[in-house]
Design an enzyme around this catalytic site. Structure first.
Site, short mmCIF file in Angstrom:
data_model
loop_
_atom_site.label_atom_id
_atom_site.label_comp_id
_atom_site.label_asym_id
_atom_site.label_seq_id
_atom_site.Cartn_x
_atom_site.Cartn_y
_atom_site.Cartn_z
N ALA A 118 75.95 30.65 4.50
CA ALA A 118 75.63 31.20 3.19
C ALA A 118 76.77 32.11 2.75
CB ALA A 118 74.32 32.00 3.24
N LYS A 119 76.82 32.42 1.48
CA LYS A 119 77.79 33.39 0.97
C LYS A 119 77.31 33.85 -0.39
CE LYS A 119 81.76 35.08 2.49
NZ LYS A 119 82.06 35.38 3.90
#
Length: 425
Positions: free
Chosen positions: A114-115
């Site tokens: 994720a980011k």
């Protein structure tokens, strides 16, 4: 023609997601992976876009845009940083979330990628404004984060204090303290000892192993480090302590160079005192660009992305490159280094100490039992060596680059997980 050569020529200006997809394709060309799985991994599971209202100190209100990209969770909850930077985009978050998927798989961690981030210059926020922005961002993301869903961490423009505010905001709404919702917190509120130094320490460990792989004598090895912040400074000091000669380091303002070697413990890193690297009394001063072209054994780009490009790759005189920053080498530069037989140890292996100790922090939080620094460093050493050995096995077995070998390890593990779980419904 090799499988890697059959892939289209990259353009110099690639976005993070274009680079991530190209690296996926290169790895897939070496493996018998179902094309449906590869196609799935070309895209994120979801991307959340939120609007964050902020009351400024002068009473005015301003709206900021925030993102959280979820790439793949087949191996576990989503994991990745939150950055505050004016250049944050949805596409960048997607590309970086893909890199996090590969990084977690290379390290064999039970996480997916994720980011996220907010489009803001944190330098233009007061401390109280940054706190209010963080708390509201946590509230906007609350439906999609959690200790078993998605665990953010600090990144560019954020720090342990940011994570403490984020955790507190989430916990207040949940009605109980949930330290496991984020990592990279101060140890007093559930953070792990050794977390801040972990990315640089892992760069040092992997550089040490690469030096040994090529049968070099570490005491005869010269090192240049671009970016003497939390990653570069800790990597440089680790290698200095091993006996390597760190001859050049830099901050945003410039570089210092001493062919006889610098005392890295005497040079203040940029996080401690901004500007003190380039202001240090050394025999020679250089630009950041000149540092990249020094005749050294090991070059560690540990500052920002896209510093090694098609324009300067042929001027690089290092015998080996170990990536400390995320994405410091463009695809064009990568091809040039491959032609020149300059090994490049990729970021998703070298700087993976950060997410690895974040995993240790998450374990400590959900078990409510802290580890001492010695245990953290011992466990990190073990995990980095396991990952290095897995990559070495692929590198020795196939005619590929170190980057390809690393992505092959990651893709193979992710593909096996997808095959085992199947597709629902």
């Amino acid at each position: 023609m090799t499988a890697a050569e059959s892939i289209s020529e990259p353009k110099e200006e690639e976005s993070a997601v274009e680079t991530a997809r190209r690296q996926l394709e290169r790895a897939a060309a070496h493996l018998d992976v179902d094309e449906g799985i590869v196609e799935r991994l070309r895209h994120p599971t979801s991307v959340y876009r939120v609007t964050i209202p902020l009351e400024r100190d002068d009473g005015t209100r301003e709206m900021f845009t925030g993102y959280r990209a979820h790439h793949d969770s087949v191996r576990g909850p989503y994991k990745g940083g939150l950055r505050y930077h004016p250049g944050v985009t949805e596409e960048e978050c997607v590309g970086l979330s893909m890199w996090m998927t590969w990084k977690c798989a290379v390290m064999d961690l039970p996480f997916g990628g994720a980011k996220g981030g907010v489009v803001v210059d944190p330098k233009e926020l007061s401390g109280t404004e940054k706190e209010r922005l963080t708390r509201r961002f946590a509230e906007e993301l609350r439906p999609v984060i959690g200790p078993m869903k998605d665990i953010p961490a600090p990144d560019m423009g954020t720090d342990p204090q940011t994570m403490a505010w984020f955790m507190d905001a989430y916990s207040m709404q949940e009605g109980e303290t949930e330290p496991g919702v984020v990592t990279g917190k101060p140890p007093i509120v559930g953070g792990s000892y050794g977390r801040e130094k972990a990315p640089g320490r892992s760069v040092g460990i992997i550089t040490r192993e690469a030096i040994d792989y090529y049968d070099w004598d570490v005491e005869d090895t010269t090192v240049a480090v671009q970016g003497f912040g939390s990653v570069g400074a800790n990597a440089a000091r680790y290698l200095d302590d091993l006996g390597a000669s760190v001859v050049a380091v830099s901050d945003v303002n410039g570089a210092i160079y001493d062919p006889d070697g610098l005392d890295t413990n005497d040079v203040e890193d940029h996080d401690e005192t901004p500007g003190m690297v380039s202001g240090y009394d050394a025999p020679q001063s250089l630009t950041n660009e000149e540092l990249l072209e020094l005749d050294v054994d090991v070059l560690i780009p540990a500052a920002i992305g896209n510093v090694l490009t098609g324009e300067n790759a042929r001027e690089v005189n290092a015998e080996m490159i170990v990536e400390g920053a995320n994405g410091p080498t463009t695809s064009t530069a990568d091809q040039i280094f491959e032609e020149r037989d300059i090994p490049v140890i990729p970021d998703i292996l070298a700087n993976a100490g950060g997410v690895t100790v974040s995993y240790f922090e998450w374990l400590q939080d959900i078990n409510r039992r802290s580890w001492c620094l010695e245990r953290v460093n011992e466990e990190l050493e073990t995990e980095m060596l396991n990952a290095w050995n897995a990559v070495c096995e692929q590198y020795d077995m196939r005619d590929v680059t170190w980057r390809d070998a690393t992505y092959i390890v990651a893709l193979e593990r992710i593909a096996e997980a997808h095959e085992a779980r199947g597709l629902w419904p």
